[in-house]
Design a protein around this motif. Sequence first.
Motif, PDB file in Angstrom:
ATOM      1  N   CYS A 153       8.574  -0.496  12.558  1.00 52.56           N
ATOM      2  CA  CYS A 153       9.485  -1.653  12.501  1.00 52.56           C
ATOM      3  C   CYS A 153      10.116  -1.791  11.119  1.00 52.56           C
ATOM      4  O   CYS A 153      11.200  -2.365  10.996  1.00 52.56           O
ATOM      5  CB  CYS A 153       8.753  -2.930  12.897  1.00 52.56           C
ATOM      6  N   CYS A 208       4.138   2.938  15.591  1.00 54.53           N
ATOM      7  CA  CYS A 208       3.869   1.554  15.985  1.00 54.53           C
ATOM      8  C   CYS A 208       2.539   1.558  16.743  1.00 54.53           C
ATOM      9  O   CYS A 208       2.498   1.939  17.922  1.00 54.53           O
ATOM     10  CB  CYS A 208       4.975   0.987  16.866  1.00 54.53           C
ATOM     11  N   GLU A 259       0.769  -0.670  18.116  1.00 51.40           N
ATOM     12  CA  GLU A 259       0.661  -1.485  19.337  1.00 51.40           C
ATOM     13  C   GLU A 259       1.314  -0.767  20.520  1.00 51.40           C
ATOM     14  O   GLU A 259       0.806  -0.815  21.647  1.00 51.40           O
ATOM     15  CB  GLU A 259       1.233  -2.876  19.085  1.00 51.40           C
ATOM     16  N   LYS A 318       3.412  -2.855   7.730  1.00 50.65           N
ATOM     17  CA  LYS A 318       4.023  -4.196   7.774  1.00 50.65           C
ATOM     18  C   LYS A 318       2.978  -5.275   7.443  1.00 50.65           C
ATOM     19  O   LYS A 318       1.945  -5.373   8.094  1.00 50.65           O
ATOM     20  CB  LYS A 318       4.593  -4.437   9.181  1.00 50.65           C
ATOM     21  N   SER A 329       0.585  -8.209   9.928  1.00 55.06           N
ATOM     22  CA  SER A 329       0.459  -7.858  11.344  1.00 55.06           C
ATOM     23  C   SER A 329      -1.010  -7.695  11.741  1.00 55.06           C
ATOM     24  O   SER A 329      -1.814  -7.211  10.941  1.00 55.06           O
ATOM     25  CB  SER A 329       1.210  -6.541  11.585  1.00 55.06           C
ATOM     26  N   CYS A 350      -1.117  -3.899  11.466  1.00 55.23           N
ATOM     27  CA  CYS A 350      -0.685  -3.226  10.244  1.00 55.23           C
ATOM     28  C   CYS A 350      -0.954  -3.995   8.953  1.00 55.23           C
ATOM     29  O   CYS A 350      -0.830  -3.422   7.869  1.00 55.23           O
ATOM     30  CB  CYS A 350       0.810  -2.929  10.352  1.00 55.23           C
TER      31      CYS A 350
HETATM   32  S1  SF4 Z   1       3.818  -4.356  12.513  1.00 53.39           S
HETATM   33 FE1  SF4 Z   1       2.900  -2.451  13.241  1.00 53.39          FE
HETATM   34  S2  SF4 Z   1       2.254  -2.862  15.343  1.00 53.39           S
HETATM   35 FE2  SF4 Z   1       3.689  -4.498  14.742  1.00 53.39          FE
HETATM   36  S3  SF4 Z   1       5.689  -3.770  15.446  1.00 53.39           S
HETATM   37 FE3  SF4 Z   1       5.470  -3.099  13.340  1.00 53.39          FE
HETATM   38  S4  SF4 Z   1       4.621  -1.026  13.527  1.00 53.39           S
HETATM   39 FE4  SF4 Z   1       4.308  -2.028  15.495  1.00 53.39          FE
END
Ligand code: SF4
Length: 149
Positions: free
Chosen positions: A11, A42, A44, A97, A100, A103
């Motif tokens: 992201c 990602c 998730e 990120k 999260s 993350c």
């Molecule tokens: S913070 Fe991590 S789990 Fe959430 S959308 Fe971004 S990459 Fe995916």
Amino acid sequence: MSHPPILVSACLLGVRCRYDGGTKPVERVIELSKRFTLVPVCPEQLGGLSTPRIAHERKDGRVVSEHGNDATEVFDRGAAEALRIARITGCRRAILKARSPSCGVGTICDGTFSGTLVAGNGVTAELLMAEGLEVQTDESFTLSGGDPP
Ligand code: SF4
């Protein structure tokens, strides 16, 4: 001399993988692609969740959805797959990120879905650190000695 690639929360690179179907691009992270190979993940999505999806937070050692369902297994699977990708690609560092439940590094939401923050790490960040990767957030990362200028 080539430098090891960096695992990055997808992201942060503009991939629309967030729970709300959105993205959180961070120019400072994207800029790293001029000097490093970035490996977007990602956790998730890798764990099997759809996009968009309901929000989740860590609580009492588990991961729960906003509706109260336990998703710990899915988050653990996503973390394991992110680690697998890091190993395959030779990443020794990750930029993830902030805050999260997957993350976040050092600070995450407290499990009440109220925006309250507590000390803690996301599930993937925790696993990557336990496996010896250097893990930082998009808000705090610095380049250490030996990195290209
Ligand atoms: S913070 Fe991590 S789990 Fe959430 S959308 Fe971004 S990459 Fe995916």
